[in-house]
Design an enzyme around this catalytic site. Structure first.
Site, PDB file in Angstrom:
ATOM      1  N   ARG A   1       7.443  92.321  78.067  1.00 21.23           N
ATOM      2  CA  ARG A   1       7.028  90.993  78.510  1.00 21.23           C
ATOM      3  C   ARG A   1       6.299  91.084  79.842  1.00 21.23           C
ATOM      4  O   ARG A   1       6.403  92.073  80.554  1.00 21.23           O
ATOM      5  CB  ARG A   1       8.243  90.081  78.661  1.00 21.23           C
ATOM      6  CG  ARG A   1       8.866  89.693  77.329  1.00 21.23           C
ATOM      7  CD  ARG A   1      10.090  88.837  77.553  1.00 21.23           C
ATOM      8  NE  ARG A   1       9.765  87.658  78.340  1.00 21.23           N
ATOM      9  CZ  ARG A   1      10.294  87.391  79.527  1.00 21.23           C
ATOM     10  NH1 ARG A   1      11.155  88.220  80.077  1.00 21.23           N
ATOM     11  NH2 ARG A   1       9.961  86.280  80.166  1.00 21.23           N
TER      12      ARG A   1
ATOM     13  N   LYS B   1      20.108  96.897  81.057  1.00 21.68           N
ATOM     14  CA  LYS B   1      19.266  96.512  79.925  1.00 21.68           C
ATOM     15  C   LYS B   1      19.442  97.474  78.757  1.00 21.68           C
ATOM     16  O   LYS B   1      19.246  98.681  78.893  1.00 21.68           O
ATOM     17  CB  LYS B   1      17.803  96.454  80.362  1.00 21.68           C
ATOM     18  CG  LYS B   1      16.879  95.934  79.279  1.00 21.68           C
ATOM     19  CD  LYS B   1      15.637  95.330  79.873  1.00 21.68           C
ATOM     20  CE  LYS B   1      14.633  94.957  78.798  1.00 21.68           C
ATOM     21  NZ  LYS B   1      13.569  94.089  79.294  1.00 21.68           N
TER      22      LYS B   1
ATOM     23  N   ARG C   1      17.463  86.875  87.957  1.00 25.36           N
ATOM     24  CA  ARG C   1      18.428  87.970  88.081  1.00 25.36           C
ATOM     25  C   ARG C   1      19.640  87.487  88.832  1.00 25.36           C
ATOM     26  O   ARG C   1      19.536  86.615  89.677  1.00 25.36           O
ATOM     27  CB  ARG C   1      17.900  89.171  88.845  1.00 25.36           C
ATOM     28  CG  ARG C   1      16.569  89.200  89.439  1.00 25.36           C
ATOM     29  CD  ARG C   1      16.229  90.640  89.798  1.00 25.36           C
ATOM     30  NE  ARG C   1      15.415  91.221  88.757  1.00 25.36           N
ATOM     31  CZ  ARG C   1      14.129  90.982  88.640  1.00 25.36           C
ATOM     32  NH1 ARG C   1      13.539  90.164  89.481  1.00 25.36           N
ATOM     33  NH2 ARG C   1      13.429  91.534  87.687  1.00 25.36           N
TER      34      ARG C   1
END
Ligand code: BTN
Length: 254
Positions: free
Chosen positions: A60, A119, A250
């Protein structure tokens, strides 16, 4: 060379998605780019395209998506979709994939798969129009999942890998687990939109009740997602619904 369960996936998916095919390519620039090129050339059939290796994987926000052959699962699913409202599609995809893989996988709005705040995977959705006056668009849903641990070069946090949860898993086995449920969930999304996925997303929401900082600097506390898939953030100025996929969120340092 991995053995891919193309036939088993086809058997599970094709009855509910006529014309569906499964294709495995040893190497391509990006499975998303390939399906978008095909769509622009008028090929809008439903297909699951697996790339064993990507030479220009895309993430992205124009970022690159790095993956090593065998150590990650990289594929794109292309199909026509005509939902009344597209909002929340990437959240629905993440929810479906997480549920198919493991109860410990969390979702970081808008579309990261997370394991213990690292992630594990990402989702890149692009769409193309097709045909004159045809309803809906051709959606290309690209998914990358780390299967084996990889070095953290250049990343602030080392990425997670599915083998931390499922020591025996490989990319074909992961694909087999998630492909058919993903197609079913996309068809469910097309019928009723994100509403049906909201509680499922919230059950895995990694940001819930945590301090977050929006990319414009606004600080607040994440408070789940709306029925349209917007991230709800309590800020000094009140409850803010963050809908833009360009906003990165975040957890604040704690
Ligand atoms: C992100 O987290 O930024 C999204 C990553 C999406 C990566 C997948 S890998 C398969 C497909 N092909 C691409 O080039 N990107 C997606």
């Amino acid at each position: 060379m991995l053995r891919w369960p193309a036939e088993a996936i086809w058997e599970a998916v094709a009855p509910g998605l006529p014309g569906f095919t499964v294709e495995v390519l040893p190497e391509i620039d990006s499975s998303n780019s390939e399906l978008m090129r095909r769509a622009r050339n008028g090929q809008a059939e439903p297909v699951l395209l697996v790339a064993e290796r990507q030479t220009a994987g895309r993430g992205r926000l124009g970022r690159a998506w790095q993956s090593a052959a065998g150590d990650s699962l990289t594929f794109s699913l292309g199909l026509r979709l005509a939902p009344a409202d597209w909002s929340g599609l990437s959240l629905a995809v993440g929810t479906s994939v997480a549920e198919s893989l493991h109860p410990a996988i969390r979702l970081k709005w808008p579309n990261d798969l997370w394991l213990q705040d690292r992630k594990l995977g990402g989702i890149l959705i692009e769409t193309a129009s097709f045909g004159e006056g045809a309803g809906g668009r051709y959606a290309v849903i690209g998914i990358g999942i780390n299967i084996a641990p990889r070095p953290a070069t250049g990343l602030s946090t080392p990425p997670a890998a599915l083998r931390e949860l499922l020591p025996e898993v490989d990319a074909p086995a992961a694909l087999l687990r998630l492909a058919a449920p993903l197609v079913r969930d996309l068809q469910g999304f097309e019928q009723v939109g994100f509403r049906a996925f909201q509680p499922r997303f919230e059950a895995r929401d990694a940001l819930r009740d945590r301090p977050v900082t929006l990319s414009d600097g606004t600080a607040g506390t994440a408070h789940g997602v709306s029925e349209a898939g917007s991230l709800l953030v309590h800020t000094a100025a009140g409850l803010q619904a963050v809908s833009s996929s360009e906003v990165s969120v975040r957890p604040a340092a704690h």
